[in-house]
Design a protein around this motif. Structure first.
Motif, PDB file in Angstrom:
ATOM      1  N   ASN A   9     -18.877  27.610   7.101  1.00 59.90           N
ATOM      2  CA  ASN A   9     -18.742  26.316   6.262  1.00 59.90           C
ATOM      3  C   ASN A   9     -17.715  26.641   4.882  1.00 59.90           C
ATOM      4  OD1 ASN A   9     -20.081  27.819   4.395  1.00 59.90           O
ATOM      5  ND2 ASN A   9     -21.395  26.297   3.940  1.00 59.90           N
ATOM      6  N   ARG A  55     -18.616  20.595   4.983  1.00 65.46           N
ATOM      7  CA  ARG A  55     -19.806  20.878   4.365  1.00 65.46           C
ATOM      8  C   ARG A  55     -20.931  19.548   4.773  1.00 65.46           C
ATOM      9  NH1 ARG A  55     -18.067  24.154  -0.224  1.00 65.46           N
ATOM     10  NH2 ARG A  55     -17.302  25.722   0.998  1.00 65.46           N
ATOM     11  N   MET A  76     -30.877  29.730   3.765  1.00 67.58           N
ATOM     12  CA  MET A  76     -30.581  31.292   3.464  1.00 67.58           C
ATOM     13  C   MET A  76     -31.896  31.669   3.537  1.00 67.58           C
ATOM     14  SD  MET A  76     -27.430  30.884   0.784  1.00 67.58           S
ATOM     15  CE  MET A  76     -28.492  30.225  -0.559  1.00 67.58           C
ATOM     16  N   ASN A  88     -33.922  30.622  -3.942  1.00 68.09           N
ATOM     17  CA  ASN A  88     -32.619  30.298  -4.766  1.00 68.09           C
ATOM     18  C   ASN A  88     -31.628  29.324  -3.890  1.00 68.09           C
ATOM     19  OD1 ASN A  88     -33.779  32.436  -5.958  1.00 68.09           O
ATOM     20  ND2 ASN A  88     -32.152  33.912  -4.892  1.00 68.09           N
ATOM     21  N   PHE A 116     -30.534  15.922  -3.319  1.00 65.09           N
ATOM     22  CA  PHE A 116     -29.351  16.800  -3.840  1.00 65.09           C
ATOM     23  C   PHE A 116     -27.943  16.532  -2.830  1.00 65.09           C
ATOM     24  CE2 PHE A 116     -26.683  20.354  -4.919  1.00 65.09           C
ATOM     25  CZ  PHE A 116     -26.349  20.223  -6.234  1.00 65.09           C
ATOM     26  N   ASN A 150     -24.667  14.190  -3.692  1.00 66.89           N
ATOM     27  CA  ASN A 150     -23.265  14.761  -3.750  1.00 66.89           C
ATOM     28  C   ASN A 150     -22.249  13.926  -2.791  1.00 66.89           C
ATOM     29  OD1 ASN A 150     -23.848  16.837  -5.509  1.00 66.89           O
ATOM     30  ND2 ASN A 150     -24.395  18.220  -3.903  1.00 66.89           N
ATOM     31  N   MET A 163     -28.468  15.168   4.853  1.00 68.20           N
ATOM     32  CA  MET A 163     -27.090  14.949   5.007  1.00 68.20           C
ATOM     33  C   MET A 163     -26.503  14.355   6.241  1.00 68.20           C
ATOM     34  SD  MET A 163     -25.382  16.481   2.136  1.00 68.20           S
ATOM     35  CE  MET A 163     -24.173  17.644   2.221  1.00 68.20           C
ATOM     36  N   LEU A 180     -27.522  30.600  -5.560  1.00 66.81           N
ATOM     37  CA  LEU A 180     -27.971  29.241  -5.983  1.00 66.81           C
ATOM     38  C   LEU A 180     -26.505  28.483  -5.910  1.00 66.81           C
ATOM     39  CD1 LEU A 180     -30.099  26.971  -6.748  1.00 66.81           C
ATOM     40  CD2 LEU A 180     -29.234  27.495  -8.937  1.00 66.81           C
ATOM     41  N   GLU A 227     -23.805  29.193  -4.354  1.00 71.06           N
ATOM     42  CA  GLU A 227     -23.642  29.286  -2.995  1.00 71.06           C
ATOM     43  C   GLU A 227     -24.153  28.006  -2.257  1.00 71.06           C
ATOM     44  OE1 GLU A 227     -23.939  32.659  -0.580  1.00 71.06           O
ATOM     45  OE2 GLU A 227     -21.982  33.296  -0.605  1.00 71.06           O
ATOM     46  N   ALA A 228     -25.481  28.009  -2.496  1.00 73.41           N
ATOM     47  CA  ALA A 228     -26.255  27.058  -1.792  1.00 73.41           C
ATOM     48  C   ALA A 228     -25.828  25.662  -2.407  1.00 73.41           C
ATOM     49  CB  ALA A 228     -27.622  27.283  -2.216  1.00 73.41           C
ATOM     50  N   MET A 229     -25.633  25.563  -3.631  1.00 71.53           N
ATOM     51  CA  MET A 229     -25.151  24.131  -4.175  1.00 71.53           C
ATOM     52  C   MET A 229     -23.731  23.822  -3.468  1.00 71.53           C
ATOM     53  SD  MET A 229     -26.489  24.577  -8.027  1.00 71.53           S
ATOM     54  CE  MET A 229     -25.565  23.024  -8.760  1.00 71.53           C
ATOM     55  N   GLU A 230     -22.808  24.769  -3.507  1.00 74.76           N
ATOM     56  CA  GLU A 230     -21.553  24.698  -2.913  1.00 74.76           C
ATOM     57  C   GLU A 230     -21.778  23.995  -1.385  1.00 74.76           C
ATOM     58  OE1 GLU A 230     -17.580  26.893  -2.527  1.00 74.76           O
ATOM     59  OE2 GLU A 230     -18.784  27.828  -4.158  1.00 74.76           O
ATOM     60  N   SER A 231     -22.791  24.711  -0.506  1.00 67.93           N
ATOM     61  CA  SER A 231     -22.791  24.521   0.716  1.00 67.93           C
ATOM     62  C   SER A 231     -23.345  22.766   0.878  1.00 67.93           C
ATOM     63  CB  SER A 231     -23.654  25.320   1.155  1.00 67.93           C
ATOM     64  OG  SER A 231     -23.381  26.915   1.231  1.00 67.93           O
ATOM     65  N   ARG A 232     -24.139  22.471  -0.234  1.00 68.76           N
ATOM     66  CA  ARG A 232     -24.654  21.185  -0.177  1.00 68.76           C
ATOM     67  C   ARG A 232     -23.661  20.115  -0.484  1.00 68.76           C
ATOM     68  NH1 ARG A 232     -30.536  22.030  -2.049  1.00 68.76           N
ATOM     69  NH2 ARG A 232     -31.020  19.835  -1.403  1.00 68.76           N
ATOM     70  N   GLY A 233     -22.737  20.661  -0.667  1.00 67.55           N
ATOM     71  CA  GLY A 233     -21.378  19.353  -1.032  1.00 67.55           C
ATOM     72  C   GLY A 233     -21.412  19.319  -2.460  1.00 67.55           C
ATOM     73  N   TYR A 234     -21.862  20.209  -3.352  1.00 69.80           N
ATOM     74  CA  TYR A 234     -21.805  20.017  -4.788  1.00 69.80           C
ATOM     75  C   TYR A 234     -20.190  20.283  -5.198  1.00 69.80           C
ATOM     76  CZ  TYR A 234     -22.502  20.076  -9.830  1.00 69.80           C
ATOM     77  OH  TYR A 234     -22.580  19.824 -11.215  1.00 69.80           O
ATOM     78  N   HIS A 235     -19.635  19.367  -5.927  1.00 75.00           N
ATOM     79  CA  HIS A 235     -18.351  19.673  -6.501  1.00 75.00           C
ATOM     80  C   HIS A 235     -18.133  18.984  -7.829  1.00 75.00           C
ATOM     81  CE1 HIS A 235     -17.983  15.143  -5.547  1.00 75.00           C
ATOM     82  NE2 HIS A 235     -18.551  15.342  -4.671  1.00 75.00           N
TER      83      HIS A 235
END
Ligand SMILES: Nc1ncnc2c1ncn2[C@@H]1O[C@H](COP(=O)(O)OP(=O)(O)OP(=O)(O)O)[C@@H](O)[C@H]1O
Ligand SMILES: [Mg+2]
Lengths: 273, 266
Positions: free
Chosen positions: A50, A77, A84, A89, A102, A106, A154, B218, B220-228
């Motif tokens: 990704n 994405r 994970m 985390n 969340f 986004n 998503m 965290l 990485e997880a936020m980025e993976s979930r499209g956080y920008h």
């Protein structure tokens, strides 16, 4: 859905390559398990899927989109979700439903649609009744299903899971594995499941074995687990059931060889005279 | 064993305040703080006390919960009272050497302490009736104008809400590390002060290492979930400022203006 072509990757300051010219194509809707010893490059591979990591050399395409192109990343994405190892985390918000929201938030979706997606996703993974709970009160299996719900909300079509069960108790493992199986069957999701458990790998349609940043074996679970000696050289074992069957086969009950499921072995055992 | 009596100790009952928009509550509280510092004569003091009393009744929070929220500041309340009693000049009622308590000091000390109590109770009235998420959402929305002077409002709100999310997780972890070290024979309740401080180190090091690892994952997880970041992001929960919320703020404002007129004009 995924295509890797001669991908090389090296971590900053490391001597060796974590990915060493890896090529792999994963067609749409396939359930692939990735196995390999510690440090074989599985997590590095997952992060290429990704665009969390980009190849130093070679190309990665997700649904035909090149991950090296920055403009493709937001779309990628949306297609690919991640689960994970450590469930704690990856939880961002302080209630279950807010956390599931969340990802869709986004995406900039309207509030009503987010709520709809969140409710649907939570019910689908079976934790709809916990939606106002604080995530730290959930069991490990519930936390990982919450992460999966986040992906569902998503509306992704691929799920990459990096050792999602390794911190869970047997009950949690069963919950997560059966959820993965349902995602594959009911939602036709592309699954890339990285695992150290051979029993879990045996549930997939295809197994890819990694060693030193490359793919060394690739085939159906029957094909892979039929090659006990090659696996042993790579430091990998057979699923316990297969191992038991093969032992018995070595003692003369040839029909018991290469059984991947307990039920199958039991059936063959019952047929014995 | 759930040390949740901290910031964000939401107390789930149904009341007018529980249903109010967090922004209305934050502004009202802000006005109330203002009022507390403007008050100077006895009638006004009774006024702010009665007002808070009404607030407590509306919120339907048991008295026990409110008293609990005072616990961390008991020391300061007492200190404030004592210091004031000794410091303020006036008619001496008690003397010992150079230490003397005056009547004005006692009066001022009691009021200062009481004001601190009112302050704490009114603040907990907000946290007890507002979920952490609603609180950070409200704060973000109120501070949004500061964006224009380049204050990273969204990022600040995100930081607060992640901090609130991880408080229980980190507490559990701390507990686990303490137990792990005790299992290795460490005793935290014995030895000289120096030894005890030295004993804390084996706790802090693993705690911080693990917190850093969490932060990495965290992110990485936020980025993976499209956080920008905050731009283009919507929220599932939309804050709606109702007529009732408007009334709440307006009433508090009227009270404040009244107090102002009473003090300086009339
Ligand atoms: N953040 C990092 N920085 C430097 N080197 C790393 C980093 N992450 C992994 N490596 C190195 O890259 C190689 C591949 O690691 P990777 O994490 O991909 O393996 P893995 O197959 O996921 O192992 P495991 O089964 O232990 O999770 C290893 O030699 C590892 O030491
Ligand atoms: Mg790994």
């Amino acid at each position: 859905m995924f295509k890797l072509e001669k991908v090389y990757y090296k971590y900053h300051g490391e001597a060796g390559f974590a990915l060493n010219g890896m090529s792999l194509t994963i067609p749409k809707g396939q359930w692939v398990a990735v196995i390999g010893t510690n440090g074989s490059g599985k997590s590095t591979f997952a992060r290429q899927l990704n665009g969390l990591l980009l190849p130093l050399q070679g190309k990665v395409w997700v649904s035909g989109l090149d991950t090296a192109q920055e403009g493709n990343i937001p779309l990628i994405r949306r297609y690919v979700a991640f689960v994970m190892q450590n469930p704690d985390n990856q939880i961002v918000a302080s209630t279950v439903e807010e956390d599931t929201a969340f990802g869709p938030e986004n995406l900039g979706l309207p509030p009503e649609e987010i709520r709809e997606r969140v409710n649907e996703a939570l019910v689908w993974v079976g934790i709809g009744h916990l939606k106002n709970k604080s995530p730290h009160l959930l069991s490990g299996g519930q936390k990982q299903r919450l992460a999966i719900a986040g992906a569902l909300a998503m509306h992704t079509n691929c799920l990459v899971l990096d050792e999602p069960t390794s911190m869970l108790d047997p009950q949690g493992r069963r919950e997560v594995l059966s959820t993965i199986a349902r995602l594959h069957q009911e939602k036709k999701m592309n699954i890339v499941h990285i695992t150290h458990s051979m029993e879990e790998a045996a549930c997939a349609e295809r197994i890819v074995v990694m060693s030193e940043g490359q793919i060394v074996m690739d085939g159906t679970p029957e094909e892979i687990f039929g090659q006990e000696s090659t696996l042993a050289e790579l430091g990998l074992e057979l699923p316990a059931v297969t191992m038991l069957g093969n032992r018995l086969a070595a003692d003369g009950w040839e029909t018991l060889r290469n059984q991947l499921e307990t039920d199958g072995l039991v059936e063959k055992l019952c047929l014995l005279k | 064993m759930k040390p949740t009596v901290l910031i964000g100790q939401y107390y789930p009952v149904d009341s007018f305040f529980h249903r109010s928009d967090p922004r209305a509550k934050i502004v009202t509280l802000f006005f109330y703080f203002f009022a507390l510092f403007m008050v100077d004569d006895l009638y006004a003091k009774i006024g702010v006390t009665v007002l808070l009393f009404i607030g407590v009744l509306i919120a339907r929070i048991p008295l026990k919960m409110l008293l609990k929220s005072l616990k961390p500041v008991v020391f300061f309340v007492v200190l404030t009272a004592v210091l004031n009693a000794f410091m303020i000049p006036g008619e001496v009622v008690w003397q010992w050497g150079f230490l003397k308590i005056t009547d004005a000091g006692i009066y001022q000390g009691i009021w200062m302490a009481w004001r601190l109590i009112l302050l704490m109770i009114s603040a907990s009235l907000l946290t007890l009736t507002t979920t952490p998420i609603a609180f950070t959402d409200g704060l973000e929305s109120l501070l949004k104008p500061l964006n224009m002077i380049k204050v990273p409002v969204h990022e600040l709100a995100m930081m607060i809400s992640i901090a609130l999310r991880f408080i229980p997780t980190l507490m559990e972890e701390g507990e686990r590390i303490i137990q792990a070290q005790m299992a290795r024979g460490m005793d935290f309740h014995k030895g000289s002060l120096k030894e005890r401080i030295k004993n804390i180190l084996p706790l802090l090091v693993p705690f911080f290492l693990s917190a850093m690892k969490r932060a990495d994952e965290l992110a990485e997880a936020m980025e993976s979930r499209g956080y920008h970041g905050g731009s283009g992001r919507t929220r599932m929960r939309v804050l709606t400022f109702t007529v009732a919320d408007m009334m709440l703020v307006a009433l508090m404002f009227v009270f404040l203006v009244g107090l102002f007129l009473y003090r300086w004009v009339l």
